[in-house]
Scaffold this active site. Structure first.
Site: not given
Ligand SMILES: CC(C)(COP(=O)(O)OP(=O)(O)OC[C@H]1O[C@@H](n2cnc3c(N)ncnc32)[C@H](O)[C@@H]1OP(=O)(O)O)[C@@H](O)C(=O)NCCC(=O)NCCS
Length: 366
Positions: A256, A311
């Site tokens: 998140h 979720e």
């Molecule tokens: C929610 C979300 C979009 C937040 O994204 P964000 O704040 O931009 O986080 P980032 O994309 O900067 O991720 C930080 C790191 O964690 C990793 N990461 C984040 N969520 C991850 C996940 N669900 N699975 C695997 N790796 C994940 C990213 O790959 C990144 O790794 P890196 O530092 O090696 O590049 C992200 O966690 C995600 O895609 N989750 C899965 C989708 C989901 O469940 N969405 C519902 C949200 S309530």
């Protein structure tokens, strides 16, 4: 040119002051106007919490009856919306149908500033759009909205044709309350941006539905059930999840932007889902997958603080009350419209157009 800080993804940027909610990602707290969201989900109904967000306080008995009656009175869809939905090909996904159906409600004239009457009418009609379409897809005659059932119970009734059990209504109510509002998330921001141009409520909500549809925001719960189906057995959990992480994939239902600790909504919904799913092997497998995923996320992404998000258990609750995967994100929209519209009203009360900047990295003409 002066040094500028570029916040990719707008992380950490504050774009508004709001009385609506506090999302505390460090301590794992979610507050709706001076109330813990978790307590609201246990002790109150969808309508009571909507009243809190729209009007600023929980309702007394009369105010509650008034809001419930207004929502009941506004449920019926205009004929042109039904006709238009009937023209949409069957392979178009439900979120696109909902976005289009909401958009067509705008034909009845919605100007700026938005009003609470428009907000109530829209909130009442969104479940009817989803239920109408679901009935058509199933080859059933769509039901007329129930005249006595409250918002959540009527939604389940219109989807199934049966009056739902108290346990199912309470569980879905808890989910719908916990997801009504959540700070400046992507879809709420989209709604506020559109509203800040003095565009109408319907346009703002249509934009928000578009933002919510994406798998990184509201599209995740159906991908959670797909993941659980694909894994299939407890033995397959670790190899499957390892493979996904080694391929650079994201595990749906984890991570998140704000919560760097347990998502309080996930914690509350875990309890709701486990009460409904005591003997359900699917839930047993899902919670096993969750534990393996958390361990592997720490191994592959150390220090990123990736926890289970709302979720994951949203999927479990919606599945337990009998909703198919295709309705998970539309059901999320049916609850979040309360928060979106509360933000639109708040934006309108103190409006300034939201207009950030970008840095030009192209080439200058000679
Ligand atoms: C929610 C979300 C979009 C937040 O994204 P964000 O704040 O931009 O986080 P980032 O994309 O900067 O991720 C930080 C790191 O964690 C990793 N990461 C984040 N969520 C991850 C996940 N669900 N699975 C695997 N790796 C994940 C990213 O790959 C990144 O790794 P890196 O530092 O090696 O590049 C992200 O966690 C995600 O895609 N989750 C899965 C989708 C989901 O469940 N969405 C519902 C949200 S309530």
């Amino acid at each position: 040119m002066s040094e500028q800080i570029i916040a990719i993804g707008l992380e950490g940027i504050v774009v508004a002051e709001t009385d609506l909610s506090l999302v505390d990602g460090i301590n794992g707290h979610l507050v709706y106007r001076n109330h813990w969201a978790r307590d609201l989900a246990i002790h109150h109904t969808f309508e009571e919490v909507a009243h809190l967000l729209w009007y600023g306080a929980l309702p007394n008995k009369e105010q509650l009856r008034d809001l419930e009656e207004k929502l009941i009175a506004e449920r019926e869809l205009p004929a042109h919306v039904k006709t238009a939905i009937d023209c949409i090909p069957h392979d178009i996904d439900m979120m696109s149908v909902l976005r289009s159906g909401v958009s067509l409600l705008g034909l009845t004239g919605n100007d700026w500033p938005p009003t609470i009457e428009q907000v109530i009418s829209l909130t009442a009609k969104m479940p009817s759009i989803v239920a109408y379409r679901a009935a058509r897809l199933a080859g059933r005659e769509p039901l007329v909205p129930h005249k006595e059932l409250r918002h959540t119970a009527n939604y389940l009734y219109m989807l199934t044709g049966k009056e739902p059990s108290h346990a199912h209504v309470r569980a879905l109510d808890a989910y719908l309350i916990l997801t009504q509002e959540h700070g400046m998330n992507a879809s709420t921001f989209a709604a506020r941006v559109v509203s800040s141009t003095r565009s109408d409520l319907i346009s703002a909500i249509t934009a928000a539905i578009g933002a919510l549809k994406g798998p990184l925001h509201g599209g995740a719960p159906s991908e959670v059930t797909e993941m659980v189906e694909a894994i299939g057995t407890k033995e397959n959990a670790e190899p499957w999840l390892r493979r996904a992480l080694e391929n650079g994939e994201r595990l749906m239902g984890f991570g998140h932007r704000v919560y760097k600790t347990t998502d309080p909504r996930a914690a509350a919904l875990r309890v709701v889902a486990s009460e409904l799913s005591k003997d359900d092997p699917w839930f047993d497998l899902a919670t096993h997958i969750e534990q393996v995923a958390l361990r592997l996320l720490e191994e592959y992404k150390p220090g990123r603080k990736l926890n289970t998000n709302v979720e994951f258990f949203a999927a479990a609750v919606m599945r337990a009350v009998g909703l198919p995967d295709s309705l998970f994100t539309p059901t999320f929209a049916i609850s979040r419209v309360v928060g979106w519209s509360a933000h639109v009203l708040e934006q309108a009360a103190n409006n300034r157009i939201i207009r950030p900047q970008s840095n030009y990295t192209g080439v200058m003409p000679e």
